[in-house]
Design an enzyme around this catalytic site. Structure first.
Site, PDB file in Angstrom:
ATOM      1  N   SER A   1      36.508  43.672  41.801  1.00  0.00           N
ATOM      2  CA  SER A   1      37.607  44.603  42.090  1.00  0.00           C
ATOM      3  C   SER A   1      37.673  45.755  41.088  1.00  0.00           C
ATOM      4  O   SER A   1      38.194  46.813  41.411  1.00  0.00           O
ATOM      5  CB  SER A   1      38.934  43.858  42.126  1.00  0.00           C
ATOM      6  OG  SER A   1      39.261  43.361  40.854  1.00  0.00           O
TER       7      SER A   1
ATOM      8  N   HIS B   1      38.268  39.155  46.980  1.00  0.00           N
ATOM      9  CA  HIS B   1      38.550  40.527  47.410  1.00  0.00           C
ATOM     10  C   HIS B   1      37.825  40.888  48.697  1.00  0.00           C
ATOM     11  O   HIS B   1      37.785  42.061  49.073  1.00  0.00           O
ATOM     12  CB  HIS B   1      38.185  41.518  46.303  1.00  0.00           C
ATOM     13  CG  HIS B   1      39.178  41.509  45.181  1.00  0.00           C
ATOM     14  ND1 HIS B   1      40.341  42.244  45.202  1.00  0.00           N
ATOM     15  CD2 HIS B   1      39.198  40.799  44.024  1.00  0.00           C
ATOM     16  CE1 HIS B   1      41.025  42.019  44.106  1.00  0.00           C
ATOM     17  NE2 HIS B   1      40.359  41.153  43.371  1.00  0.00           N
TER      18      HIS B   1
ATOM     19  N   LYS C   1      45.586  37.846  49.307  1.00  0.00           N
ATOM     20  CA  LYS C   1      45.252  39.268  49.413  1.00  0.00           C
ATOM     21  C   LYS C   1      45.202  39.648  50.905  1.00  0.00           C
ATOM     22  O   LYS C   1      46.254  39.837  51.501  1.00  0.00           O
ATOM     23  CB  LYS C   1      43.953  39.550  48.668  1.00  0.00           C
ATOM     24  CG  LYS C   1      44.029  39.157  47.177  1.00  0.00           C
ATOM     25  CD  LYS C   1      42.833  39.698  46.400  1.00  0.00           C
ATOM     26  CE  LYS C   1      42.641  38.985  45.072  1.00  0.00           C
ATOM     27  NZ  LYS C   1      43.755  39.169  44.128  1.00  0.00           N
TER      28      LYS C   1
END
Lengths: 408, 408
Positions: free
Chosen positions: B187, B215, B246
């Site tokens: 990230s 991610h 997420k």
């Protein structure tokens, strides 16, 4: 090289040591708590759960459920990231204010679980105190031990609840910072720490105190602030840790303390910084539960009544009850195979879910059935529990004590 | 002895090093995502959030919110305890089935957060493999590093994404078990690991692989199974770790792998065993998000379109964009004080929330603004973002690159 055999062997060792466990699948029913549906390979059937840390049934309280729903509609489910990155959410800020108020501290900090709160807070606090010596009760929970291990600080273990031993260790380390780590209520033996004496010693020997109130918050003391509050010593404890996942019926953990301490942990604890924040609907639900239990004595009274009733009935029936001064009701079984079997029979033949706990939690060869009466168990359920236990005891040829006194 | 000064001093050091951070208070609005209300001491005002890991806006998706609400009504908020003690809940079992299916693995295990999943899984896996050598990418996330540290296993760090270096380390340790730990998508730089080559090396040198797809899950590959799936190598990875916090819009983390591996971690990981289970309403919400993103390409397409548009507009405006092949859009600022100031001006004067990231995440003296375009940002929002950034760049006398090409 293949790797799967390492994991297969680990599982085989567990089977050989009779430590392999499978979690029963329970579908809890909010409207009929503590009833649940047990799903197994043999089908589904209704059971009564006598094994849960939703001690006051707050997980299904209409105010708590409504707070989750309203917040889910307004803000969505997840928090959208870590607090540093995606910002902190309003219910989280309000939750921390409510927790600081509950414990009469300047500030509080919320973590994603009680386990994480102990692990992250202790490791960070001890790292910020140069040359810190940690004095830890022998029966402390794994999360406390993990935090101590991660801190890298020197530790000394004092015999469980033995303040004379604690004092010897304190006296032997006069010129360095010391952190005393303990629980107010130990879930395995259901016993209470001598908190006031620990505070006396901490003050006499200049130590800091960290008290885990996970099994007590919501349930003891004025406004459900815990055992330390009940005994009038909450203000003498430096850090109070609690959970939102037991009596408050949600998930999450927290610490409460001075502004500087809370701000330093917030700024430095990796397990706080690098993880997504607790979802706003969970925070809102927790706020509702805490607020309700600050004002209402009803749930605490009902639970204590149920605890007394269970103890009286089981004791009158001659079952080998461990004496506790708390809501934890352990029944001892001096044969771990029979202990496990008792749990299975209760579930299969009587629709009663009680968790057998064996080695390594217990000494090898022995076991306990943990019964956790809640505010929602009815009198009929208590009678059915006692009857079922007696029946199982007879079927397994386990000893029943002769009792003279009648059921309370 | 008093202790508060230790914490006050820690905070002073942070202030002196300009590392002290305060999280902005954001009230996310499910119905108007990515808009939010920013609450500060100056009052409340609407802002657009350009800084969130709710990448596909799933936290406010009607199916996800509805799943949470229905389950909250039916089963209550909290799980009522650990999975061993209070039983495992039905949505949790279904969630694990759905995750195993997503990654084409035999089984999956859910933890209370992505952080905890890495920390608990790696430490447990490495402990079960005698003499295990861990080979870890230099840019790995703190949770991976924490798991490695807790395992007590020997570790060697390979230069970030440098497979030649990885191969040298693998070749130097021929006769022992080896675990390669890496992320599919980092990230901080927004770059992608050479997963296929890592798999080649793992097979050649007999190493096991652990890939963090936090991610990437939900956002890349067929059915949102991640970058490894997109590149056709998911089946070659032993353990895939992902997050529910997420793109899936909830909270929680998981690993997927063989039956034996998952069962061994379930049976042995303290961070799994001794913590309350993820609440059923969270599990149900996650199931809804995962199921939706298995079937729908729309959110992924919209996000990628928005990412391309942001990159094109910012690049055309001459802003110092870091080139990435992913949804992470870092804008570099070679002056950490101005970086922080840029974040403050954007929030205060333009109603745009972007998080400045500085030391220690970045090298001392430099900083970055992290922009995370989501599927819900509109074209107008992108234009407003570019305009605001250019304005702030001029006000702070930051350099703009001369660009010939027009906005895409």
């Amino acid at each position: 090289m293949t790797y799967d055999h390492f994991f297969a062997e680990a599982l085989m060792r567990l089977h050989e040591e009779r430590r392999y466990r499978v979690s029963a699948e329970m579908e809890r029913l909010a409207g009929r708590c503590p009833s649940a549906i047990w799903h197994s390979s043999q089908g589904s059937k209704p059971v009564v759960m006598w094994c849960s840390t939703d001690y006051l049934g707050m997980s299904r309280h209409p105010k708590v459920v409504a707070a989750m729903m309203v917040t889910a509609i307004n803000t969505g489910v997840g928090a959208g990231g870590t607090r540093n990155f995606a910002g902190t959410n309003r219910p989280l800020v309000e939750l921390e204010c409510g927790l600081a108020d509950l414990h009469g501290k300047a500030a509080a900090l919320v973590f994603t679980s009680g386990y994480v709160s102990n692990q992250s807070a202790i490791s960070t606090i001890a790292r910020l105190i140069p040359d810190c010596l940690i004095l830890t009760d022998a029966f402390n929970h794994d999360s406390l031990n993990e935090g101590i291990r991660q801190s890298g600080a020197e530790k000394q273990i004092w015999h469980h609840n033995d303040v004379a031993h604690l004092e010897r260790l304190l006296a032997a380390a006069p010129n360095r910072p010391k952190l005393i780590v303990f629980e107010s209520l130990y879930s395995m033996d259901g016993d209470i720490a001598p908190i006031a004496v620990i505070c006396d010693l901490a003050e006499r020997y200049g130590a800091m105190t960290y008290c885990d109130e996970s099994h007590a918050v919501g349930m003891y003391g004025p406004r459900g602030a815990g055992v330390a509050a009940r005994e009038g010593v909450m203000h003498r404890i430096d850090v109070i840790e609690g959970t939102l996942g037991k009596a408050f019926g949600c998930i999450g953990g927290y610490i409460a303390g001075t502004h500087n301490l809370i701000d330093a942990v917030r700024s430095q604890a990796p397990g706080f910084i690098f993880t997504s924040a607790l979802p706003p609907p969970i925070c809102a639900a927790a706020i509702a539960a805490i607020q309700h239990l600050k004002e209402s004595e009803k749930e605490r009274e009902q639970q204590q009544k149920c605890v007394a009733r269970v103890k009286a009935f089981l004791s009158a029936a001659g079952l080998p009850l461990m004496a506790t001064a708390t809501h934890i009701v352990p029944v001892t079984v001096d044969d771990s195979a029979k202990c496990r079997l008792a749990g299975e029979l209760l579930l299969r033949d009587y629709g009663i879910y009680v968790q057998p706990v064996e080695f390594p939690t217990m000494a090898k060869g022995s076991g306990r059935l943990y019964i956790t009466p809640t505010s929602l168990h009815t009198d009929d359920m208590v009678v059915a529990l006692a009857d079922a236990l007696v029946d199982v005891w007879k079927r397994l040829e386990l000893p029943l004590r002769l009792q003279m006194r009648a059921a309370a």
